[in-house]
Design a protein around this motif. Structure first.
Motif, PDB file in Angstrom:
ATOM      1  N   LYS A 212       0.812  -1.216   0.000  1.00  0.00           N
ATOM      2  CA  LYS A 212       0.000   0.000   0.000  1.00  0.00           C
ATOM      3  C   LYS A 212       0.849   1.272   0.000  1.00  0.00           C
ATOM      4  N   GLN A 213       1.953   1.269   0.758  1.00  0.00           N
ATOM      5  CA  GLN A 213       2.715   2.503   0.950  1.00  0.00           C
ATOM      6  C   GLN A 213       3.889   2.658  -0.010  1.00  0.00           C
ATOM      7  N   VAL A 214       4.343   1.551  -0.606  1.00  0.00           N
ATOM      8  CA  VAL A 214       5.512   1.616  -1.489  1.00  0.00           C
ATOM      9  C   VAL A 214       5.150   1.102  -2.882  1.00  0.00           C
ATOM     10  N   GLY A 215       4.622  -0.098  -2.936  1.00  0.00           N
ATOM     11  CA  GLY A 215       4.325  -0.730  -4.222  1.00  0.00           C
ATOM     12  C   GLY A 215       5.491  -1.587  -4.673  1.00  0.00           C
ATOM     13  N   ALA A 216       5.230  -2.852  -4.950  1.00  0.00           N
ATOM     14  CA  ALA A 216       6.301  -3.771  -5.332  1.00  0.00           C
ATOM     15  C   ALA A 216       7.067  -3.290  -6.554  1.00  0.00           C
ATOM     16  N   ALA A 217       6.386  -2.635  -7.483  1.00  0.00           N
ATOM     17  CA  ALA A 217       7.034  -2.189  -8.721  1.00  0.00           C
ATOM     18  C   ALA A 217       8.082  -1.116  -8.481  1.00  0.00           C
ATOM     19  N   ASN A 218       8.035  -0.474  -7.313  1.00  0.00           N
ATOM     20  CA  ASN A 218       8.994   0.585  -6.985  1.00  0.00           C
ATOM     21  C   ASN A 218      10.100   0.116  -6.046  1.00  0.00           C
ATOM     22  N   LEU A 219      10.019  -1.124  -5.584  1.00  0.00           N
ATOM     23  CA  LEU A 219      10.852  -1.569  -4.475  1.00  0.00           C
ATOM     24  C   LEU A 219      12.080  -2.328  -4.961  1.00  0.00           C
TER      25      LEU A 219
END
Length: 457
Positions: A212-219
Motif C-alpha cells: 500500500k505505501q511503497v508498491g512492489a514495482a517501486n521496491l
C-alpha cells in the motif's frame, strides 16, 4: 608472546580504578563528546572470556566488543595470521594491485553462505558500509529506488543506514535530513505482538503495508536482520522470514539479510537465516568476520552482485590484507574448534538459568535468543511496560561486580548477552550468578540504590 590470561573474575580496585579514572579524564579532554563508552574502564588485555583493565581488574566478558570477538579477543590463529601479514605488507589497495587473501575470503564467503547458487562477494570496512553497498547493488540490479526496513531495526550510522535504522536516540536525532526512498514495515515481535499472531500473519501485515505505501514495482530491496541486534535481539516468529522472502522472489525484490551482528556462528549456525530456512539474495556480514579487524562483506547471487558497473564498488581500505588474513584465520578457528556447536552449548547454559530467574521474577518479561545471542527484557512488575531505568541499573551494578553486560532495545530495556564462543562454562555460570544477585538485590530496594551495591563479591 605474553602469558595466557587467567580466566577469572577478579576485582583489585573499585570500578573504575585510579588508572582508568585518569585515562577517562584524558578522554574527556581529547575525544569528541559524542563518542561515549558503556563502561568507565580502559582495557589493557583481553582473551578467552575475560577483559583485563589497566588497574588489573578482570571482567567476565558477555559483550565480545558488541559481537566482534566471537572467537575471542586474541585467538591464536588470528594473532599469528595477522603477524605474518604485517611482515609481508600492510596495504596496496585491492583496486590497484590485488592480492590473493581478498579472493580467498570471497571464495570462503561464497561457500559458507546459504544457498548453492553461483555467488560473488565484495569486501568493505564496516557493517554500515556493507549495508549501504547492498542497497546500491540492489538498486543497480532492479532499476528501482525504494528500500524497506523494519520497526526496531539497526543498520548503521552513515546517512543511508541511519535512514534504515528505526531508533532516534542516540543514532539519528539531530543528524538529518536522511536519504530518501526508505520506508518502514512492522516486524514480527512475538513478546509484544497480539497473542497468537503467527509468523505468517505478521508477514502478511508487513506485506500489506509495503504494497500500500511503497508498491512492489517501486521496491529495490527489503533489508532485514534475521535476528535483530540493537533493536532488542528480537527473534521473529516461525514463518515470518520465509513468507517475506517468498513475496520478494515473486515480485523481483532483492531480499537482503543483514547478518552483521547475528552472523558468523553467533547463533549456533554459520548464519542466523539458516534457522528459518531462508536463502537471502544478498547477505551482509561484518563484526565477527575478522576477529576485531575492520572488515565487512556483501555476498549474494552472481547476477545481482555483478549488476554494478566496474569501479562502482570498492574503497581504499576495503578488504585490507590484515583484515583478510584475520578473516581466514577466524573461519579456520570456527571450523577447527567447532564453535558453531559451542554456540549451541552456550545457549544451553544461558537460557535455562535465565528462564528459571524469569519464573520467579515478574520484572523479567521475556527471555529469548539463539546460541550466544541471548536477551532479557525487563518490564515493570505485572505488565509489559518497559523499564529502562532498572535495565541500566542492573547493567551498571554488574559492571561494578566484574561482568561486562550490554543493553539494547528500542525502549532501552533489554540486557543483551554476547559472550565470546571461547568462554568457559565456569565463567558463564559465575556471570549468571552475579546477574541473579543483582536482580535479587534490586527487587529489595529502589533502583537508585542498586548502583550503590557492594562492588566485590
Amino acid at each position: 608472546m605474553p602469558p595466557p590470561l587467567e580466566q577469572q573474575r577478579l576485582l583489585t580496585t573499585a570500578v573504575p580504578g585510579p588508572r582508568s579514572e585518569a585515562l577517562m579524564a584524558r578522554k574527556s579532554a581529547a575525544v569528541a563528546a559524542g563518542v561515549g563508552t558503556t563502561m568507565p574502564v580502559f582495557a589493557e588485555r583481553a582473551g578467552g572470556g575475560v577483559v583485563v583493565d589497566v588497574d588489573g581488574n578482570s571482567f567476565i566478558d558477555l559483550g565480545s566488543g558488541i559481537a566482534v570477538a566471537t572467537v575471542g579477543n586474541s585467538a591464536p590463529r588470528v594473532v599469528e595470521a595477522v603477524q605474518r601479514q604485517v611482515e609481508a605488507f600492510t596495504h596496496t589497495c585491492f583496486m590497484v594491485t590485488p592480492y590473493e587473501s581478498y579472493v580467498a575470503v570471497a571464495e570462503a564467503l561464497n561457500r559458507l553462505t546459504p544457498g548453492d547458487h553461483e555467488k560473488r562477494s565484495a569486501l568493505f570496512n564496516s557493517g554500515a558500509e556493507a549495508v549501504e553497498n547492498a542497497v546500491k547493488i540492489a538498486r543497480a540490479h532492479t532499476g528501482r529506488q525504494a528500500v524497506v526496513a523494519f520497526d526496531h531495526a539497526y543498520h548503521g550510522r552513515t546517512n543511508l543506514t541511519m535512514a534504515l535504522t528505526a531508533k532516534s536516540m542516540p543514532y539519528k536525532s539531530g543528524f538529518g535530513p536522511f536519504a530518501p526512498e526508505v520506508y518502514r514495515a512492522p516486524l514480527s515481535y512475538p513478546y509484544r505482538d497480539d497473542a497468537g499472531l503467527s509468523g505468517e500473519a505478521a508477514a502478511a501485515r508487513a506485506i500489506d503495508v509495503i504494497e500500500k505505501q511503497v508498491g512492489a514495482a517501486n521496491l529495490a530491496a527489503v533489508v532485514i536482520e534475521p535476528i535483530q541486534g540493537e533493536g532488542g535481539f528480537i527473534v521473529p516468529a516461525d514463518g515470518f522470514l520465509p513468507a517475506l522472502a517468498a513475496w520478494c522472489r515473486a515480485n523481483g525484490v532483492v531480499f537482503v539479510a543483514d547478518e552483521v551482528q547475528c552472523g558468523f556462528a553467533r547463533t549456533g549456525a554459520w548464519f542466523a537465516c539458516e534457522h528459518f530456512g531462508v536463502v537471502p539474495d544478498l547477505i551482509v556480514t561484518a563484526k565477527g568476520i575478522a576477529g576485531g579487524l575492520p572488515l565487512s562483506a556483501v555476498t549474494g547471487r552472481a547476477e545481482i552482485m555483478d549488476a554494478a558497473h566496474a569501479g562502482g564498488l570498492g574503497g581504499t581500505y576495503g578488504g585490507n590484507p590484515l583484515a583478510c588474513a584475520a578473516a581466514l584465520a577466524v573461519i579456520e578457528t570456527i571450523t577447527e574448534d567447532r564453535l558453531v556447536e559451542r554456540a549451541v552449548e552456550i545457549e544451553q547454559v544461558l537460557l535455562p538459568r535465565l528462564r528459571a530467574l524469569q519464573a520467579g521474577d515478574d520484572r523479567i518479561g521475556d527471555v529469548r535468543g539463539l546460541g550466544a545471542m541471548v536477551a532479557v527484557e525487563l518490564v515493570h512488575p505485572g505488565s509489559t511496560e518497559p523499564d529502562p531505568e532498572l535495565t541500566k541499573a542492573v547493567a551498571t551494578a554488574a559492571h561494578r561486580r566484574g561482568v561486562v553486560v550490554l543493553t539494547c532495545g528500542t525502549y532501552g530495556n533489554v540486557l543483551r548477552l554476547l559472550p565470546p564462543l571461547a568462554i568457559s562454562d565456569a565463567l558463564l555460570t559465575e556471570a549468571l550468578d552475579v546477574l541473579a544477585d543483582v536482580l535479587a538485590e534490586s527487587a529489595e530496594q529502589p533502583v537508585a540504590r542498586v548502583l550503590d551495591l557492594e562492588t566485590t563479591s
